[in-house]
Design a protein around this motif. Structure first.
Motif, PDB file in Angstrom:
ATOM      1  N   LYS A   1      15.456 108.770  56.666  1.00 48.37           N
ATOM      2  CA  LYS A   1      14.223 108.623  57.450  1.00 48.37           C
ATOM      3  C   LYS A   1      13.485 107.340  57.051  1.00 48.37           C
ATOM      4  CE  LYS A   1      13.418 113.550  58.329  1.00 48.37           C
ATOM      5  NZ  LYS A   1      12.551 114.717  58.005  1.00 48.37           N
ATOM      6  N   LYS A   2      13.401 107.091  55.744  1.00 52.79           N
ATOM      7  CA  LYS A   2      12.735 105.872  55.271  1.00 52.79           C
ATOM      8  C   LYS A   2      13.517 104.631  55.707  1.00 52.79           C
ATOM      9  CE  LYS A   2       9.305 107.674  52.868  1.00 52.79           C
ATOM     10  NZ  LYS A   2       7.872 107.388  53.181  1.00 52.79           N
ATOM     11  N   TRP A   3      14.835 104.736  55.673  1.00 58.26           N
ATOM     12  CA  TRP A   3      15.695 103.623  56.104  1.00 58.26           C
ATOM     13  C   TRP A   3      15.474 103.331  57.585  1.00 58.26           C
ATOM     14  CZ3 TRP A   3      21.069 104.142  58.344  1.00 58.26           C
ATOM     15  CH2 TRP A   3      21.698 102.899  58.441  1.00 58.26           C
ATOM     16  N   GLU A   4      15.378 104.382  58.388  1.00 53.27           N
ATOM     17  CA  GLU A   4      15.152 104.217  59.823  1.00 53.27           C
ATOM     18  C   GLU A   4      13.768 103.611  60.115  1.00 53.27           C
ATOM     19  OE1 GLU A   4      17.950 107.906  61.468  1.00 53.27           O
ATOM     20  OE2 GLU A   4      15.814 108.218  61.093  1.00 53.27           O
ATOM     21  N   GLU A   5      12.843 103.778  59.161  1.00 49.82           N
ATOM     22  CA  GLU A   5      11.511 103.172  59.306  1.00 49.82           C
ATOM     23  C   GLU A   5      11.533 101.675  58.993  1.00 49.82           C
ATOM     24  OE1 GLU A   5       8.803 105.334  56.859  1.00 49.82           O
ATOM     25  OE2 GLU A   5       9.173 107.248  57.877  1.00 49.82           O
ATOM     26  N   GLY A   6      12.651 101.203  58.427  1.00 50.88           N
ATOM     27  CA  GLY A   6      12.792  99.773  58.181  1.00 50.88           C
ATOM     28  C   GLY A   6      12.909  99.368  56.727  1.00 50.88           C
ATOM     29  N   PHE A   7      12.850 100.321  55.803  1.00 51.62           N
ATOM     30  CA  PHE A   7      12.982  99.994  54.387  1.00 51.62           C
ATOM     31  C   PHE A   7      14.442  99.722  54.041  1.00 51.62           C
ATOM     32  CE2 PHE A   7       8.999 102.390  54.489  1.00 51.62           C
ATOM     33  CZ  PHE A   7       8.177 101.598  53.686  1.00 51.62           C
ATOM     34  N   LYS A   8      14.680  98.628  53.314  1.00 56.25           N
ATOM     35  CA  LYS A   8      16.034  98.278  52.897  1.00 56.25           C
ATOM     36  C   LYS A   8      16.449  99.018  51.629  1.00 56.25           C
ATOM     37  CE  LYS A   8      16.478  95.155  56.135  1.00 56.25           C
ATOM     38  NZ  LYS A   8      17.386  95.385  57.287  1.00 56.25           N
ATOM     39  N   THR A   9      15.477  99.446  50.841  1.00 53.91           N
ATOM     40  CA  THR A   9      15.752 100.192  49.612  1.00 53.91           C
ATOM     41  C   THR A   9      14.844 101.403  49.542  1.00 53.91           C
ATOM     42  OG1 THR A   9      16.429  98.203  48.396  1.00 53.91           O
ATOM     43  CG2 THR A   9      15.760 100.099  47.093  1.00 53.91           C
TER      44      THR A   9
ATOM     45  N   GLY B   1      16.505  98.128  37.870  1.00 58.72           N
ATOM     46  CA  GLY B   1      15.711  96.911  37.835  1.00 58.72           C
ATOM     47  C   GLY B   1      16.237  95.849  38.776  1.00 58.72           C
ATOM     48  N   LEU B   2      17.563  95.810  38.909  1.00 62.54           N
ATOM     49  CA  LEU B   2      18.196  94.784  39.737  1.00 62.54           C
ATOM     50  C   LEU B   2      17.768  94.903  41.195  1.00 62.54           C
ATOM     51  CD1 LEU B   2      20.148  92.439  39.434  1.00 62.54           C
ATOM     52  CD2 LEU B   2      22.036  94.022  39.877  1.00 62.54           C
ATOM     53  N   VAL B   3      17.744  96.127  41.715  1.00 64.30           N
ATOM     54  CA  VAL B   3      17.356  96.296  43.120  1.00 64.30           C
ATOM     55  C   VAL B   3      15.880  95.960  43.326  1.00 64.30           C
ATOM     56  CG1 VAL B   3      19.152  97.968  43.671  1.00 64.30           C
ATOM     57  CG2 VAL B   3      16.972  98.781  42.780  1.00 64.30           C
ATOM     58  N   CYS B   4      15.082  96.132  42.279  1.00 64.84           N
ATOM     59  CA  CYS B   4      13.664  95.756  42.392  1.00 64.84           C
ATOM     60  C   CYS B   4      13.501  94.237  42.470  1.00 64.84           C
ATOM     61  CB  CYS B   4      12.872  96.295  41.204  1.00 64.84           C
ATOM     62  SG  CYS B   4      12.679  98.095  41.208  1.00 64.84           S
ATOM     63  N   GLU B   5      14.444  93.509  41.897  1.00 64.97           N
ATOM     64  CA  GLU B   5      14.389  92.048  41.946  1.00 64.97           C
ATOM     65  C   GLU B   5      14.805  91.500  43.303  1.00 64.97           C
ATOM     66  OE1 GLU B   5      14.986  89.406  38.704  1.00 64.97           O
ATOM     67  OE2 GLU B   5      16.071  90.951  37.599  1.00 64.97           O
TER      68      GLU B   5
ATOM     69  N   ILE C   1       9.892  98.511  48.659  1.00 67.60           N
ATOM     70  CA  ILE C   1      10.757  99.636  48.318  1.00 67.60           C
ATOM     71  C   ILE C   1      10.027 100.943  48.589  1.00 67.60           C
ATOM     72  CG2 ILE C   1      11.961 100.822  46.435  1.00 67.60           C
ATOM     73  CD1 ILE C   1      12.343  98.096  45.117  1.00 67.60           C
ATOM     74  N   ALA C   2      10.671 101.835  49.331  1.00 65.37           N
ATOM     75  CA  ALA C   2      10.102 103.158  49.587  1.00 65.37           C
ATOM     76  C   ALA C   2      10.537 104.115  48.484  1.00 65.37           C
ATOM     77  CB  ALA C   2      10.555 103.679  50.945  1.00 65.37           C
ATOM     78  N   THR C   3       9.733 105.119  48.210  1.00 62.86           N
ATOM     79  CA  THR C   3      10.079 106.115  47.197  1.00 62.86           C
ATOM     80  C   THR C   3      10.050 107.512  47.793  1.00 62.86           C
ATOM     81  OG1 THR C   3       7.775 106.298  46.442  1.00 62.86           O
ATOM     82  CG2 THR C   3       9.176 104.699  45.308  1.00 62.86           C
TER      83      THR C   3
END
Length: 309
Positions: free
Chosen positions: A109-117, A180-184, A189-191
């Motif tokens: 659902k978050k991905w469909e909203e446009g979040f890549k991570t 940490g890598l994905v945060c860089e 980023i959605a949680t």
């Protein structure tokens, strides 16, 4: 043409959880309008994990299996599997069922909203209160000293768009701190917060050493502050030592017969400064070890077998 989601699950001695895990993942994906593949990477299990996977994969072509020639650890193996994914999004989920597969729907659902991570976080947990407290303290510390904003209480489970995976493929990091890598490389980023349940079957492969390794990896990958604290602390100790020496000198000069230096300050000072030096050398060694790992540039894993690829 429908988009595809790749679910990645690292495994080590999870024979008791394999069947339920695959059933729950399949049930979730059945309710989503996407094709999917489920990649299970086995880190050279010593139980029947691979046998159970083989039997299931024979009748389920969406289940793909990678078997490693040996145990390459809890960091390199899942990262390697994610880089083998072919989906438009990749979901990383643990085999112990402490990260419920049903969260995949929330990730999508978050991905469909446009979040890549999208990352799962556990503000609450049914694990040992002591371990939960230690984890919370660690995340607060690393959040303060990190050069990039990290997601507090992230479990590592989550969804990552193919664009993020493409960036990771180009980094050539042989021993990554994935959270940490994905945060860089990915913002915003959605949680997805959840209460992490206890492990009900099997025994965790994590011990003090693996947890320490993971903790130090996060620090050495994302902060230079420990190295700089060594300089500041060393300078402060040098000043303190000079003042103490000056004080003893003046006391001896003015009270020559009444003031006795004694052995205790020498012994205490010796052990104190030796301990500080050992701690500093240990910190320096962690950074040197990280550099050495990068210089060797070994593959994440060596595969023994692939099934259904």
């Amino acid at each position: 043409m429908k988009k595809k989601i790749t679910v990645v699950t690292p495994m080590f001695n999870e024979e008791d959880n394999v069947t339920e895990l695959c059933d729950r993942v399949a049930a979730v994906m059945k309710n989503l309008p996407y094709d999917y593949e489920h990649i299970c990477i086995d880190n050279c299990s010593t139980d029947k994990t691979v046998s159970v996977l083989r039997k299931r994969a024979a009748g389920d072509k969406s289940l793909k299996i990678i078997v490693n020639v040996r145990n390459f650890g809890h960091i390199r193996s899942p990262y390697h599997a994610m880089l083998q994914a072919t989906g438009d999004a990749v979901v990383l989920i643990a085999a112990d069922l402490q990260d419920p597969p049903e969260m995949i729907e929330d990730f999508v659902k978050k991905w469909e909203e446009g979040f890549k991570t999208v990352m799962a976080t556990k503000p609450e947990s049914e694990e040992s209160p002591v371990m939960y407290f230690i984890r919370c303290v660690y995340y607060k510390i690393i959040g303060k000293i990190s050069e990039v904003p990290l997601i507090p209480n992230a479990t590592g489970c989550g969804l990552f768009d193919k664009e993020v995976i493409a960036i990771l493929k180009g980094l050539s990091d042989p021993y990554p701190y994935f959270r940490g890598l994905v945060c860089e490389v990915s913002h915003p980023i959605a949680t997805v917060p959840f209460k992490q349940p206890r492990r009900t079957r099997g025994v965790t492969s994590h011990n003090f050493y693996t947890l320490y390794d993971f903790a130090m990896l996060g620090i050495t990958k994302h902060s230079k502050i420990p190295l700089r604290l060594m300089i500041f602390f060393g300078f402060a100790l040098a000043c303190l030592s000079f003042l103490a020496a000056l004080g003893y000198l003046l006391a001896k000069l003015f009270f020559w017969h009444a003031f006795a230096l004694g052995v205790a300050p020498i012994v205490i000072g010796f052990f104190f400064f030796t301990s500080v030096q050992m701690v500093f050398l240990g910190i320096l060694g962690e950074y040197i070890g990280s550099i050495q790992t990068h210089v060797r540039n070994l593959p994440h894993v060596v595969e023994a077998e692939r099934i259904n690829f």
